[in-house]
Design a protein around this motif. Structure first.
Motif, PDB file in Angstrom:
ATOM      1  N   SER A 126      22.125  -7.344  33.746  1.00  9.84           N
ATOM      2  CA  SER A 126      22.411  -5.899  33.748  1.00  9.84           C
ATOM      3  C   SER A 126      23.796  -5.626  34.336  1.00  9.84           C
ATOM      4  O   SER A 126      24.506  -4.741  33.843  1.00  9.84           O
ATOM      5  CB  SER A 126      21.340  -5.125  34.502  1.00  9.84           C
ATOM      6  N   SER A 127      24.197  -6.386  35.339  1.00  8.66           N
ATOM      7  CA  SER A 127      25.541  -6.206  35.897  1.00  8.66           C
ATOM      8  C   SER A 127      26.613  -6.603  34.890  1.00  8.66           C
ATOM      9  O   SER A 127      27.634  -5.924  34.772  1.00  8.66           O
ATOM     10  CB  SER A 127      25.701  -7.029  37.168  1.00  8.66           C
ATOM     11  N   ILE A 128      26.373  -7.692  34.167  1.00 11.69           N
ATOM     12  CA  ILE A 128      27.338  -8.100  33.132  1.00 11.69           C
ATOM     13  C   ILE A 128      27.458  -7.006  32.072  1.00 11.69           C
ATOM     14  O   ILE A 128      28.564  -6.650  31.653  1.00 11.69           O
ATOM     15  CB  ILE A 128      26.926  -9.440  32.488  1.00 11.69           C
ATOM     16  N   LEU A 129      26.326  -6.467  31.640  1.00 10.57           N
ATOM     17  CA  LEU A 129      26.355  -5.410  30.629  1.00 10.57           C
ATOM     18  C   LEU A 129      27.089  -4.170  31.134  1.00 10.57           C
ATOM     19  O   LEU A 129      27.832  -3.532  30.384  1.00 10.57           O
ATOM     20  CB  LEU A 129      24.936  -5.052  30.195  1.00 10.57           C
ATOM     21  N   LEU A 130      26.908  -3.830  32.405  1.00  8.38           N
ATOM     22  CA  LEU A 130      27.628  -2.689  32.973  1.00  8.38           C
ATOM     23  C   LEU A 130      29.140  -2.933  32.971  1.00  8.38           C
ATOM     24  O   LEU A 130      29.921  -2.023  32.685  1.00  8.38           O
ATOM     25  CB  LEU A 130      27.145  -2.407  34.394  1.00  8.38           C
ATOM     26  N   ILE A 131      29.541  -4.161  33.270  1.00  8.52           N
ATOM     27  CA  ILE A 131      30.974  -4.482  33.297  1.00  8.52           C
ATOM     28  C   ILE A 131      31.537  -4.502  31.880  1.00  8.52           C
ATOM     29  O   ILE A 131      32.589  -3.911  31.605  1.00  8.52           O
ATOM     30  CB  ILE A 131      31.215  -5.835  33.998  1.00  8.52           C
ATOM     31  N   VAL A 132      30.858  -5.182  30.956  1.00  9.58           N
ATOM     32  CA  VAL A 132      31.348  -5.343  29.587  1.00  9.58           C
ATOM     33  C   VAL A 132      31.431  -3.997  28.866  1.00  9.58           C
ATOM     34  O   VAL A 132      32.369  -3.752  28.112  1.00  9.58           O
ATOM     35  CB  VAL A 132      30.463  -6.343  28.805  1.00  9.58           C
ATOM     36  N   THR A 133      30.471  -3.111  29.087  1.00  8.01           N
ATOM     37  CA  THR A 133      30.496  -1.804  28.433  1.00  8.01           C
ATOM     38  C   THR A 133      31.481  -0.844  29.094  1.00  8.01           C
ATOM     39  O   THR A 133      31.731   0.240  28.567  1.00  8.01           O
ATOM     40  CB  THR A 133      29.094  -1.161  28.433  1.00  8.01           C
TER      41      THR A 133
END
Length: 148
Positions: A126-133
């Motif tokens: 979820s943290s990766i998705l927050l950063i990537v988006t």
């Protein structure tokens, strides 16, 4: 754990008896606390982190480094979870029990560890998705982290 220790003290002091499983159950509780606490602790920025190198990077580089570090954490936790799941499956199929009077099926603590690792991996994803988006930058992800 506290209640079990107090029960053990009471039994040993006044009744010259014991549950005979204190160390085993406290060990299982430590497994549960350790692995089930990984995800929520990460989500609340409770893990200790060494930030000396990240402090010299700009926001976009921090985001890239965060994604690489989180991917590494996911890979390691997934590897450990798969190893524990395989061992737990073996314990399940062979009916392996602990060698104490309680005879606890050993797949149970393994399953708890796997669950905790999966929860941690989901938090990291979820943290990766927050950063990537772009919803969160590397700086914002680290704003509550204490420098060590």
């Amino acid at each position: 754990m506290l209640m079990h220790i107090l029960l053990e003290i009471l039994l040993r002091s006044f009744f010259a008896s014991s549950t005979f499983v204190l160390d085993e159950f406290v060990g299982y509780a430590m497994v549960a606390l350790t692995f089930l606490g990984l995800g929520p602790t990460y989500r609340r920025h409770g893990h200790l982190r060494v930030m000396i190198l990240l402090n010299f990077l700009n926001s976009s580089m921090k985001s890239l480094v965060e994604v690489v570090l989180l991917t590494t954490a996911i890979t390691i936790s997934t590897f450990i979870a798969l190893y524990f799941a395989e061992a737990g499956s073996r314990y399940w199929t062979r009916g392996i029990l602990s060698r104490t009077i309680a005879e606890v099926p050993l797949w149970i603590p393994m399953a708890v560890a796997v669950l905790g690792l999966v929860i941690f991996a989901v938090q990291a994803i979820s943290s990766i998705l927050l950063i990537v988006t772009g919803l969160v930058s590397g700086d914002e992800l680290q704003k509550e982290v204490v420098d060590v």
